[in-house]
Design an enzyme around this catalytic site. Structure first.
Site, PDB file in Angstrom:
ATOM      1  CE  LYS A  98      27.793  53.893  39.535  1.00 34.37           C
ATOM      2  NZ  LYS A  98      29.052  53.242  39.208  1.00 34.37           N
ATOM      3  N   GLY A 200      35.852  34.915  35.298  1.00 35.00           N
ATOM      4  CA  GLY A 200      35.204  35.777  34.304  1.00 35.00           C
ATOM      5  C   GLY A 200      36.220  36.612  33.551  1.00 35.00           C
ATOM      6  CB  VAL A 202      38.537  41.174  35.936  1.00 35.43           C
ATOM      7  CG1 VAL A 202      39.770  41.655  36.684  1.00 35.43           C
ATOM      8  CG2 VAL A 202      37.716  42.374  35.463  1.00 35.43           C
TER       9      VAL A 202
HETATM   10  P1  NAD Z   1      32.341  38.608  35.052  1.00 39.61           P
HETATM   11  O1  NAD Z   1      30.870  38.501  35.177  1.00 39.61           O
HETATM   12  O2  NAD Z   1      32.979  38.439  33.706  1.00 39.61           O
HETATM   13  O3  NAD Z   1      33.029  37.533  36.024  1.00 39.61           O
HETATM   14  C1  NAD Z   1      32.603  37.266  37.308  1.00 39.61           C
HETATM   15  C2  NAD Z   1      32.708  35.762  37.515  1.00 39.61           C
HETATM   16  O4  NAD Z   1      32.508  35.471  38.882  1.00 39.61           O
HETATM   17  C3  NAD Z   1      31.651  34.989  36.739  1.00 39.61           C
HETATM   18  O5  NAD Z   1      32.274  33.988  35.948  1.00 39.61           O
HETATM   19  C4  NAD Z   1      30.785  34.374  37.831  1.00 39.61           C
HETATM   20  O6  NAD Z   1      30.251  33.117  37.481  1.00 39.61           O
HETATM   21  C5  NAD Z   1      31.775  34.268  38.969  1.00 39.61           C
HETATM   22  N1  NAD Z   1      31.191  34.155  40.299  1.00 39.61           N
HETATM   23  C6  NAD Z   1      30.070  34.744  40.779  1.00 39.61           C
HETATM   24  N2  NAD Z   1      29.874  34.372  42.058  1.00 39.61           N
HETATM   25  C7  NAD Z   1      30.912  33.560  42.392  1.00 39.61           C
HETATM   26  C8  NAD Z   1      31.268  32.868  43.578  1.00 39.61           C
HETATM   27  N3  NAD Z   1      30.539  32.938  44.688  1.00 39.61           N
HETATM   28  N4  NAD Z   1      32.392  32.109  43.570  1.00 39.61           N
HETATM   29  C9  NAD Z   1      33.137  32.010  42.457  1.00 39.61           C
HETATM   30  N5  NAD Z   1      32.850  32.648  41.300  1.00 39.61           N
HETATM   31  C10 NAD Z   1      31.750  33.406  41.274  1.00 39.61           C
HETATM   32  O7  NAD Z   1      32.725  40.000  35.706  1.00 39.61           O
HETATM   33  P2  NAD Z   1      34.083  40.832  35.550  1.00 39.61           P
HETATM   34  O8  NAD Z   1      33.858  41.895  34.551  1.00 39.61           O
HETATM   35  O9  NAD Z   1      35.249  39.917  35.407  1.00 39.61           O
HETATM   36  O10 NAD Z   1      34.142  41.551  36.967  1.00 39.61           O
HETATM   37  C11 NAD Z   1      34.563  40.861  38.118  1.00 39.61           C
HETATM   38  C12 NAD Z   1      34.543  41.809  39.310  1.00 39.61           C
HETATM   39  O11 NAD Z   1      35.403  42.915  39.047  1.00 39.61           O
HETATM   40  C13 NAD Z   1      33.173  42.407  39.619  1.00 39.61           C
HETATM   41  O12 NAD Z   1      33.067  42.575  41.015  1.00 39.61           O
HETATM   42  C14 NAD Z   1      33.221  43.772  38.946  1.00 39.61           C
HETATM   43  O13 NAD Z   1      32.347  44.690  39.564  1.00 39.61           O
HETATM   44  C15 NAD Z   1      34.674  44.136  39.186  1.00 39.61           C
HETATM   45  N6  NAD Z   1      35.186  45.116  38.224  1.00 39.61           N
HETATM   46  C16 NAD Z   1      35.228  44.818  36.891  1.00 39.61           C
HETATM   47  C17 NAD Z   1      35.742  45.758  35.997  1.00 39.61           C
HETATM   48  C18 NAD Z   1      35.850  45.443  34.536  1.00 39.61           C
HETATM   49  O14 NAD Z   1      36.520  46.192  33.810  1.00 39.61           O
HETATM   50  N7  NAD Z   1      35.242  44.366  34.036  1.00 39.61           N
HETATM   51  C19 NAD Z   1      36.186  47.002  36.453  1.00 39.61           C
HETATM   52  C20 NAD Z   1      36.149  47.271  37.827  1.00 39.61           C
HETATM   53  C21 NAD Z   1      35.638  46.314  38.697  1.00 39.61           C
END
Ligand code: NAD
Length: 391
Positions: A98, A200, A202
């Site tokens: 990292k 969001g 995922v």
């Molecule tokens: P994203 O930003 O597209 O979606 C996250 C959503 O969560 C947003 O719409 C945000 O408004 C909402 N949110 C934030 N706080 C909230 C709360 N208290 N209650 C309800 N909703 C809330 O992010 P993403 O890419 O979909 O990632 C989501 C999670 O998955 C993160 O924790 C990220 O670290 C993890 N993750 C993502 C990936 C990836 O490929 N995108 C890979 C591994 C892990």
């Protein structure tokens, strides 16, 4: 020589205050830490390589306004160690690494800073391969990429894998199904009630898979419009973000923030399964992991079920193929099944079972590397360097 991840094998010297850095490294069993300083561009970065037994250390670069270098160091050591376990349990031939760049991601980004950082990455000759993480965007990754080929997760237009979210979500979906099989004897999600936190990237892809199979989704987001739109698309129900934990559902799928399984939420859960894409969902890993086990809630360790992202970018190293990436992410079903079985057999929380299985893989694969082999069969954009490290 094979490295084994046991603290017993490492001489600790906690008492010796003159060796604080080395003590900290040996405590968490890191191989190498590189401090990158370039006053001209105001670059202050740390690259941590935790373990390269299985292959080159892969892990994202995070840009964050750390309040001290101590905080930055702790973060990079913790995160790089996590990457070793994530890759190992996911069956990847990669180690854990990292990088952190100290600075405000809103105001302190310059082309020169990231290109300077890229040169430091390049200097490691492929021992560390970087990717996008918190505080970074495609633009900065392109700057880094202009100085080093040791970057993955690059845009499709540059021959990379692009947005990993669909593959992550597919892995989450398969992981949820594996949990359902354990809980109900069938992995079908038909008729299952799922509380989905977040609407969001995922969460949206996940919701489409689950609803297609007949699951009923209860969706929330702090941006209500987003949740409403997704709920309408998948025939789900919009719910308030504060009430998501206590819903009378079968499955809770966190796809937003970390730390959501904590002292305040623990007693609210009525579900049988917690499995979702968000990172670091256990507020205190050991305490809350054990509490879930005691409550009889099946838990899919976050770093395993959301590994589709790293599986996707790892595919890039061998020449990206989306179908193959999805197929590999689908294997999260089997990995979660193995972890849940091990957890049950040994009466240990799922996150500990997962760590144990990851360590086992590092040890056994590390051991076979003692035997001479003429090759590892890989090609592709970074095939040569990848081959060099996994041989
Ligand atoms: P994203 O930003 O597209 O979606 C996250 C959503 O969560 C947003 O719409 C945000 O408004 C909402 N949110 C934030 N706080 C909230 C709360 N208290 N209650 C309800 N909703 C809330 O992010 P993403 O890419 O979909 O990632 C989501 C999670 O998955 C993160 O924790 C990220 O670290 C993890 N993750 C993502 C990936 C990836 O490929 N995108 C890979 C591994 C892990």
């Amino acid at each position: 020589m094979t490295k084994v991840l046991t603290k017993e094998s490492i001489p600790l010297n906690k008492e010796n205050k003159n060796f604080l850095i080395f003590n900290e490294l040996s405590n968490k069993e890191h191989e190498q830490v590189v401090i990158c300083s370039d006053p001209e561009t105001e670059l202050r970065a740390i690259i941590a390589i935790h373990n390269t037994t299985l292959g080159p250390a892969l892990g994202g670069t995070r840009m964050w306004n750390y309040e001290s270098e101590d905080a930055a160091m702790r973060d990079v050591l913790r995160l790089s160690r996590g990457m070793t376990y994530k890759s190992a349990i996911s069956g990847l031939n990669l180690g854990g690494g990292k990088a952190v760049i100290i600075g405000d991601p809103h105001t302190e980004k310059t082309e020169a800073l990231f290109r300077s950082f890229g040169r430091f990455v390049d200097g490691l000759g492929g021992r560390y391969i970087t990717a996008e993480d918190v505080g970074m965007t495609e633009k900065e990754m392109e700057w880094i990429y202009s100085e080093t080929k040791y970057v993955t997760g690059i845009p499709k237009a540059l021959g990379g894998s692009g947005n990993p979210s669909p593959v992550t979500a597919y892995g989450v979906y398969m992981g949820v199904k594996a949990c359902a099989k354990k809980a109900y004897g069938s992995d079908s999600l038909e008729g299952k009630k799922i509380a989905l936190q977040g609407a969001g990237n995922v969460a949206s892809y996940f919701a489409r898979h689950a609803s297609k199979e007949g699951a009923k989704l209860y969706i929330c987001d702090i941006y209500e419009d987003k949740a409403k739109e997704l709920a309408e698309e998948v025939g789900g129900e919009l719910v308030d973000p504060d009430s998501i934990y206590g819903l009378d559902v079968d499955i809770f799928t966190p796809c937003a923030l970390g730390g959501v399984i904590n002292d305040d939420t623990m007693d609210q859960f009525k579900c049988d399964i917690i499995a979702g894409g968000a990172n670091n969902v256990l507020d205190e890993e050991d305490k809350h992991g054990q509490m879930l086990l005691d409550k009889g809630i099946i838990y899919a360790p976050d770093y395993v079920i959301n590994a589709g992202g790293i599986i996707n970018i790892a595919s890039e190293l061998e020449g990206y193929n989306e179908e193959r990436a999805l197929q590999n992410a689908g294997n999260i079903y089997n990995t979660i099944t193995d972890i849940l079985d091990y957890s049950e057999e040994h009466g240990m929380p799922a996150h500990k079972a997962s760590n144990a299985l990851a360590e086992k893989r590092i040890e056994t694969i590390g051991n076979i590397k003692n035997k001479y082999s003429s090759k590892a069969n890989v090609s592709g954009r970074l095939g040569e360097v990848y081959k060099r490290f996994i041989d």
